[in-house]
Structure formats: C-alpha cells, structure tokens
Design an enzyme around this catalytic site. Structure first.
Site, PDB file in Angstrom:
ATOM      1  N   GLU A 274       0.864  -1.189   0.000  1.00  0.00           N
ATOM      2  CA  GLU A 274       0.000   0.000   0.000  1.00  0.00           C
ATOM      3  C   GLU A 274       0.897   1.233   0.000  1.00  0.00           C
ATOM      4  O   GLU A 274       1.924   1.261   0.671  1.00  0.00           O
ATOM      5  CB  GLU A 274      -0.897  -0.048   1.260  1.00  0.00           C
ATOM      6  CG  GLU A 274      -1.697   1.185   1.554  1.00  0.00           C
ATOM      7  CD  GLU A 274      -2.626   1.626   0.423  1.00  0.00           C
ATOM      8  OE1 GLU A 274      -3.441   0.832  -0.061  1.00  0.00           O
ATOM      9  OE2 GLU A 274      -2.505   2.812   0.036  1.00  0.00           O
TER      10      GLU A 274
ATOM     11  N   ASP B 132      -7.817   1.363  -8.386  1.00  0.00           N
ATOM     12  CA  ASP B 132      -8.285   2.577  -9.059  1.00  0.00           C
ATOM     13  C   ASP B 132      -8.450   2.262 -10.550  1.00  0.00           C
ATOM     14  O   ASP B 132      -7.493   1.832 -11.196  1.00  0.00           O
ATOM     15  CB  ASP B 132      -7.258   3.705  -8.883  1.00  0.00           C
ATOM     16  CG  ASP B 132      -7.039   4.027  -7.408  1.00  0.00           C
ATOM     17  OD1 ASP B 132      -7.937   3.706  -6.605  1.00  0.00           O
ATOM     18  OD2 ASP B 132      -5.982   4.584  -7.057  1.00  0.00           O
TER      19      ASP B 132
ATOM     20  N   LYS C 114     -11.216   7.851 -17.009  1.00  0.00           N
ATOM     21  CA  LYS C 114     -11.135   8.736 -18.183  1.00  0.00           C
ATOM     22  C   LYS C 114     -10.108   8.216 -19.178  1.00  0.00           C
ATOM     23  O   LYS C 114      -9.023   7.790 -18.785  1.00  0.00           O
ATOM     24  CB  LYS C 114     -10.710  10.143 -17.755  1.00  0.00           C
ATOM     25  CG  LYS C 114     -11.783  10.892 -16.992  1.00  0.00           C
ATOM     26  CD  LYS C 114     -11.348  12.313 -16.732  1.00  0.00           C
ATOM     27  CE  LYS C 114     -12.378  13.004 -15.859  1.00  0.00           C
ATOM     28  NZ  LYS C 114     -11.860  14.131 -15.129  1.00  0.00           N
TER      29      LYS C 114
ATOM     30  N   ASP D 121     -15.532  -2.898  -9.358  1.00  0.00           N
ATOM     31  CA  ASP D 121     -16.906  -2.441  -9.583  1.00  0.00           C
ATOM     32  C   ASP D 121     -17.012  -1.785 -10.961  1.00  0.00           C
ATOM     33  O   ASP D 121     -18.094  -1.374 -11.366  1.00  0.00           O
ATOM     34  CB  ASP D 121     -17.291  -1.397  -8.526  1.00  0.00           C
ATOM     35  CG  ASP D 121     -16.355  -0.207  -8.620  1.00  0.00           C
ATOM     36  OD1 ASP D 121     -15.157  -0.386  -8.306  1.00  0.00           O
ATOM     37  OD2 ASP D 121     -16.802   0.873  -9.052  1.00  0.00           O
TER      38      ASP D 121
ATOM     39  N   THR E 167     -14.008  -6.945   0.663  1.00  0.00           N
ATOM     40  CA  THR E 167     -13.128  -5.852   1.092  1.00  0.00           C
ATOM     41  C   THR E 167     -13.980  -4.662   1.518  1.00  0.00           C
ATOM     42  O   THR E 167     -15.189  -4.602   1.265  1.00  0.00           O
ATOM     43  CB  THR E 167     -12.187  -5.405  -0.050  1.00  0.00           C
ATOM     44  OG1 THR E 167     -12.962  -4.695  -1.009  1.00  0.00           O
ATOM     45  CG2 THR E 167     -11.488  -6.580  -0.711  1.00  0.00           C
TER      46      THR E 167
ATOM     47  N   PHE F 118     -13.981  -1.731   0.239  1.00  0.00           N
ATOM     48  CA  PHE F 118     -14.558  -1.066  -0.932  1.00  0.00           C
ATOM     49  C   PHE F 118     -15.706  -1.881  -1.528  1.00  0.00           C
ATOM     50  O   PHE F 118     -16.694  -1.312  -1.988  1.00  0.00           O
ATOM     51  CB  PHE F 118     -13.473  -0.779  -1.980  1.00  0.00           C
ATOM     52  CG  PHE F 118     -12.811   0.552  -1.766  1.00  0.00           C
ATOM     53  CD1 PHE F 118     -11.903   0.728  -0.731  1.00  0.00           C
ATOM     54  CD2 PHE F 118     -13.119   1.646  -2.562  1.00  0.00           C
ATOM     55  CE1 PHE F 118     -11.298   1.962  -0.490  1.00  0.00           C
ATOM     56  CE2 PHE F 118     -12.527   2.884  -2.339  1.00  0.00           C
ATOM     57  CZ  PHE F 118     -11.619   3.041  -1.311  1.00  0.00           C
TER      58      PHE F 118
HETATM   59  C1  LIG Z   1      -9.868   1.787  -4.169  1.00  0.00           C
HETATM   60  S1  LIG Z   1      -8.760   1.363  -2.889  1.00  0.00           S
HETATM   61  C2  LIG Z   1      -9.112  -0.349  -2.568  1.00  0.00           C
HETATM   62  C3  LIG Z   1      -8.584  -0.818  -1.249  1.00  0.00           C
HETATM   63  C4  LIG Z   1      -8.850  -2.311  -0.916  1.00  0.00           C
HETATM   64  N1  LIG Z   1      -8.212  -3.187  -1.891  1.00  0.00           N
HETATM   65  C5  LIG Z   1     -10.327  -2.568  -0.872  1.00  0.00           C
HETATM   66  O1  LIG Z   1     -10.856  -3.209  -1.801  1.00  0.00           O
HETATM   67  O2  LIG Z   1     -10.966  -2.156   0.101  1.00  0.00           O
HETATM   68  C6  LIG Z   1      -7.228   1.279  -3.748  1.00  0.00           C
HETATM   69  C7  LIG Z   1      -6.030   1.229  -2.811  1.00  0.00           C
HETATM   70  O3  LIG Z   1      -4.855   1.043  -3.570  1.00  0.00           O
HETATM   71  C8  LIG Z   1      -3.873   1.987  -3.170  1.00  0.00           C
HETATM   72  N2  LIG Z   1      -3.074   2.275  -4.346  1.00  0.00           N
HETATM   73  C9  LIG Z   1      -3.489   2.880  -5.484  1.00  0.00           C
HETATM   74  N3  LIG Z   1      -2.498   2.932  -6.364  1.00  0.00           N
HETATM   75  C10 LIG Z   1      -1.431   2.342  -5.790  1.00  0.00           C
HETATM   76  C11 LIG Z   1      -0.100   2.089  -6.215  1.00  0.00           C
HETATM   77  N4  LIG Z   1       0.300   2.453  -7.438  1.00  0.00           N
HETATM   78  N5  LIG Z   1       0.736   1.475  -5.377  1.00  0.00           N
HETATM   79  C12 LIG Z   1       0.332   1.083  -4.135  1.00  0.00           C
HETATM   80  N6  LIG Z   1      -0.920   1.291  -3.670  1.00  0.00           N
HETATM   81  C13 LIG Z   1      -1.785   1.919  -4.494  1.00  0.00           C
HETATM   82  C14 LIG Z   1      -4.661   3.188  -2.682  1.00  0.00           C
HETATM   83  O4  LIG Z   1      -3.906   3.987  -1.794  1.00  0.00           O
HETATM   84  C15 LIG Z   1      -5.844   2.523  -2.018  1.00  0.00           C
HETATM   85  O5  LIG Z   1      -5.601   2.234  -0.669  1.00  0.00           O
END
Ligand SMILES: C[S@@+](CC[C@H](N)C(=O)[O-])C[C@H]1O[C@@H](n2cnc3c(N)ncnc32)[C@H](O)[C@@H]1O
Length: 195
Positions: free
Chosen positions: A54, A104, A108, A140, A171, A173
């Site tokens: 993370e 993420d 876009k 999602d 999770t 999310f």
């Molecule tokens: C939308 S959240 C989902 C968190 C968890 N997997 C869940 O489903 O509840 C995406 C997570 O990935 C982390 N994240 C996004 N891009 C990342 C990257 N390039 N390297 C490490 N962590 C990343 C974000 O900080 C965030 O905590």
C-alpha cells in the site's frame, strides 16, 4: 512486534524469507487499503503468509496496528508503489496468489495510461508469480474489468480459471459499492508455463 516491513535496501530483490523470516511464497494484497480483507484472510489461514502492499502511510499504519492488536504473526505490510514492488522489489516466483481488489480504474480515457495493468505489465506479473500462481481480480468498474480480462485472455502466459474460493471476505470497498447497489465483477487467472 510491528508487522511493518521496512526494507534496508530498496534496490535489491527480496525473497519471502527475507520479508517473513521463512518460507518460499506468500499471498499479496496489492493496494490493501485499510486491510479489512488482509486481516480476515490472515486470521482464517494462519498457516499462510500475507503481504499487504500500500502506498498511503496512514493506511499502512492502520493495518499494522490492527494486526498487532489481533496478534496475527503471518502478516507483513510494505509501503511501496505496486508496479515497483512487482517489477523491482519482490524476487521472481515469490507470490502464490495476488489479490488485486478494487484498484483505481482510472476511468477517463486520457488517464488509461495510469492503469496498472498494461500490455507491458503481463510479463512482470508472470515473473513475480510462483508456478501455478494466481491473480484474483475484483472491481466495480465494468470498463476496467474488460480491459484487464482482454489483456490476460490475449496472453499465453495466463489461463482463466473458475472463481471457486471457499472463503473470500468482502473488502471495505466491495462493501461500500454493494451498499450503493453497484454490480461487482470478478475474475481469476492462473499462471502458465512460458514456452
Ligand atoms: C480503491 S482502494 C481499494 C482498497 C482495498 N483493496 C479494498 O478493496 O478495500 C485502492 C487502494 O490502492 C492503493 N493504491 C493505489 N495505487 C497504488 C499504487 N500504485 N501502489 C500502491 N498502492 C496503491 C490506494 O492507496 C488505495 O488504498
């Protein structure tokens, strides 16, 4: 003992034994967020090792706090960027299962280049996974689901397999998106031998 893994050297490859003290492979929760999934998996499977990756410090600290409170000694948490972790940090063949959950989606079109899964990512993933290693993907976002599956389906390095998980907690999310009535897409792929 804190479950944070703070590397002494970010420029060398790390084996599972270097991170956990023993073992040849571990499961990785890539972008583990607040760690709800990671903590439940580690409690349910005490014989397995789980590494959360993370980039946000506050989230890393929370997972470390919670794993200490729950006395889980099979969790490590690493603060690092996902692609760097897979390409440059973890030794090849170290990951038995990669959980890629609600990443993420960069919806876009002008931001698609920021998506983790790109054509160049597929061999990186293949190298990091152990023999018969798996990637378990949930999102999602229909567009990102199609994007990831198209790339993995097109590659001889992976084959799609059935999602047959006897225990797979939702999770944080997933719970949020389901509460909003959104559909959830899931896919599981297994690493093939490179010919
Ligand atoms: C939308 S959240 C989902 C968190 C968890 N997997 C869940 O489903 O509840 C995406 C997570 O990935 C982390 N994240 C996004 N891009 C990342 C990257 N390039 N390297 C490490 N962590 C990343 C974000 O900080 C965030 O905590």
């Amino acid at each position: 003992m804190s479950s944070a893994f703070v590397p002494k050297d970010f420029f060398q490859l790390h084996s599972v034994a270097a991170i956990f003290g023993s073992g040849e492979s571990c499961e990785v929760d890539l972008g583990c967020g607040d760690g709800g999934f990671l903590l439940q998996m580690a409690a349910h499977y005490p014989e397995r090792r789980f590494l959360g990756v993370e980039r946000l410090l506050g989230r890393v600290r929370k997972v470390c706090r919670d794993s200490t409170r729950q006395q889980l000694d099979n969790i490590k948490v690493l603060r690092l960027e996902s692609r760097y972790f897979l390409e440059w940090f973890i030794a090849p063949g170290s990951i038995s299962r990669l959980h890629y959950l609600f990443p993420d989606p960069w919806p876009k079109e002008k931001h698609h280049k920021n998506r983790l899964v790109q054509d160049s990512f597929i061999p990186v993933l293949h190298r990091a996974l152990a023999e018969n290693g798996e990637i378990l993907f949930k999102t999602d976002h229909d567009g990102y689901y199609q994007w990831v599956c198209e790339r993995l389906d097109a590659s001889p390095l992976f084959e799609r397999v059935e999602w047959d998980e006897p225990y797979y907690p939702k999770t944080d999310f997933q719970l949020q998106w389901e509460a909003m009535g959104k559909p959830i897409f899931s896919a599981k792929y297994r690493r093939c031998h490179a010919s």
